[in-house]
Scaffold this motif. Structure first.
Motif, PDB file in Angstrom:
ATOM      1  N   ASN A 150       0.819  -1.210   0.000  1.00 19.71           N
ATOM      2  CA  ASN A 150       0.000   0.000   0.000  1.00 19.71           C
ATOM      3  C   ASN A 150       0.854   1.262   0.000  1.00 19.71           C
ATOM      4  O   ASN A 150       0.535   2.227  -0.679  1.00 19.71           O
ATOM      5  CB  ASN A 150      -0.928   0.006   1.218  1.00 19.71           C
ATOM      6  N   GLU A 174       1.658   1.047  -9.760  1.00 16.17           N
ATOM      7  CA  GLU A 174       0.346   1.004 -10.404  1.00 16.17           C
ATOM      8  C   GLU A 174      -0.229  -0.404 -10.388  1.00 16.17           C
ATOM      9  O   GLU A 174      -1.417  -0.603 -10.142  1.00 16.17           O
ATOM     10  CB  GLU A 174       0.464   1.519 -11.840  1.00 16.17           C
ATOM     11  N   LYS A 175       0.642  -1.390 -10.626  1.00 15.61           N
ATOM     12  CA  LYS A 175       0.198  -2.791 -10.566  1.00 15.61           C
ATOM     13  C   LYS A 175      -0.281  -3.164  -9.169  1.00 15.61           C
ATOM     14  O   LYS A 175      -1.250  -3.905  -8.998  1.00 15.61           O
ATOM     15  CB  LYS A 175       1.334  -3.726 -10.994  1.00 15.61           C
ATOM     16  N   ASN A 177      -1.427  -1.035  -7.039  1.00 13.45           N
ATOM     17  CA  ASN A 177      -2.388  -0.024  -6.571  1.00 13.45           C
ATOM     18  C   ASN A 177      -1.872   0.627  -5.291  1.00 13.45           C
ATOM     19  O   ASN A 177      -2.602   0.822  -4.312  1.00 13.45           O
ATOM     20  CB  ASN A 177      -3.779  -0.638  -6.343  1.00 13.45           C
ATOM     21  N   ASN A 212      -0.393   9.091  -7.892  1.00 18.09           N
ATOM     22  CA  ASN A 212      -0.681   8.635  -6.533  1.00 18.09           C
ATOM     23  C   ASN A 212       0.619   8.666  -5.720  1.00 18.09           C
ATOM     24  O   ASN A 212       1.253   7.637  -5.470  1.00 18.09           O
ATOM     25  CB  ASN A 212      -1.274   7.220  -6.571  1.00 18.09           C
TER      26      ASN A 212
END
Length: 274
Positions: A150, A174-175, A177, A212
């Motif tokens: 995370n 990204e993979k 998340n 992100n």
């Protein structure tokens, strides 16, 4: 990410890495190449055919096959395609070449680290792989029942030669998340004002669509301590860093922050070769 290379000596540390690789394989539909080295003098081995008629070699080959059978029967590998490979000669520096030959996207390996004189003169196997591998290397120290990423710390000086490694790190995030925490560590000898450091980071990432992330400037006594302490402060799941792969006398005198992290960090570390 389709193929994972996992070296094993059938130790607990190697099993920890294989369990993480199994989770990645299930989540991302990967194949695993499980590699074991048999230590034998190269002059006694038919290197081209990876074969030897020596009784010792045949014994260790048979033992390795038995170990493979036990491992492959593990519940955590169920429904995963696993290719077992045996190589003669313990040459972890050659691991990257084997990975490229198999088309591996990631090397996942266990480590118990190294310290003191052992670190200075021998180093851990993981350190040797990190130093030479052109394929990203994920180093696992502990068992992870759920390898969920995370919070991903990406530490850098954010100079242009790190841009390709950041691209790889952001694609990985990204993979998963995951949120990337971009980290620049300030030390007394390498100090930059907060404004200057933040501007450098923002200019560094401006051409990448990944959004992100957080931007962080952290002060500490050394870059390594800063990365470890910041990662502990935010309870990061993974530490990422670029490596120049210095070898020989340059490595002895200059060392490598990435290799120090591999030896000392308790959290998983992933390295990307510049």
């Amino acid at each position: 990410m389709k193929k994972l290379l996992v070296p094993t000596d059938f130790s607990k540390e190697a099993e920890n890495a294989l369990k993480v690789a199994a989770q990645l394989a299930k989540n991302h539909h990967c194949e695993i190449y499980l590699l074991h080295f048999i230590e034998m003098p190269l002059q006694q081995i038919d290197v081209i055919n990876n074969h030897s008629d020596l009784p010792e070699a045949m014994f260790f080959m048979k033992l390795a096959r038995q170990k493979f059978e036990e491992v492959l029967d593990s519940d955590y590998l169920k429904d995963i395609t696993v290719h077992d490979i045996v190589e003669f000669g313990e040459n972890f520096a050659n691991l990257s070449n084997i990975g490229k030959e198999k088309g591996a996207d990631l090397i996942v390996m266990g480590s118990h680290g190294a310290s003191g004189l052992k670190e200075m003169f021998i180093g851990s196997n993981a350190e040797k792989v990190v130093r030479t591998s052109e394929i990203p290397v994920l180093v696992i120290k502990n068992e992870h029942d759920n390898f969920d990423i995370n919070d991903f710390v990406f530490a850098s000086d954010f100079k242009n030669d790190n841009k390709e490694t950041y691209k790889q790190a952001s694609e990985l995030a990204e993979k998963f998340n995951a949120k990337i925490h971009l980290l620049m560590v300030n030390t007394v000898s390498q100090f930059s004002t907060t404004t200057k450091a933040k501007n450098r980071i923002k200019n560094f990432i401006k051409d990448y669509p990944f959004d992100n992330y957080t931007v962080n400037i952290y002060n500490d006594t050394s870059v390594e301590n800063g990365i470890l302490n910041f990662s502990k402060d935010i309870n990061a799941d993974l530490i990422g860093i670029s490596t120049h792969g210095r070898q020989g006398i340059a490595h002895f005198f200059n060392g490598s922050i990435s290799e120090d992290l591999v030896n000392h960090a308790k959290k998983p570390v992933i390295t990307f070769k510049i």
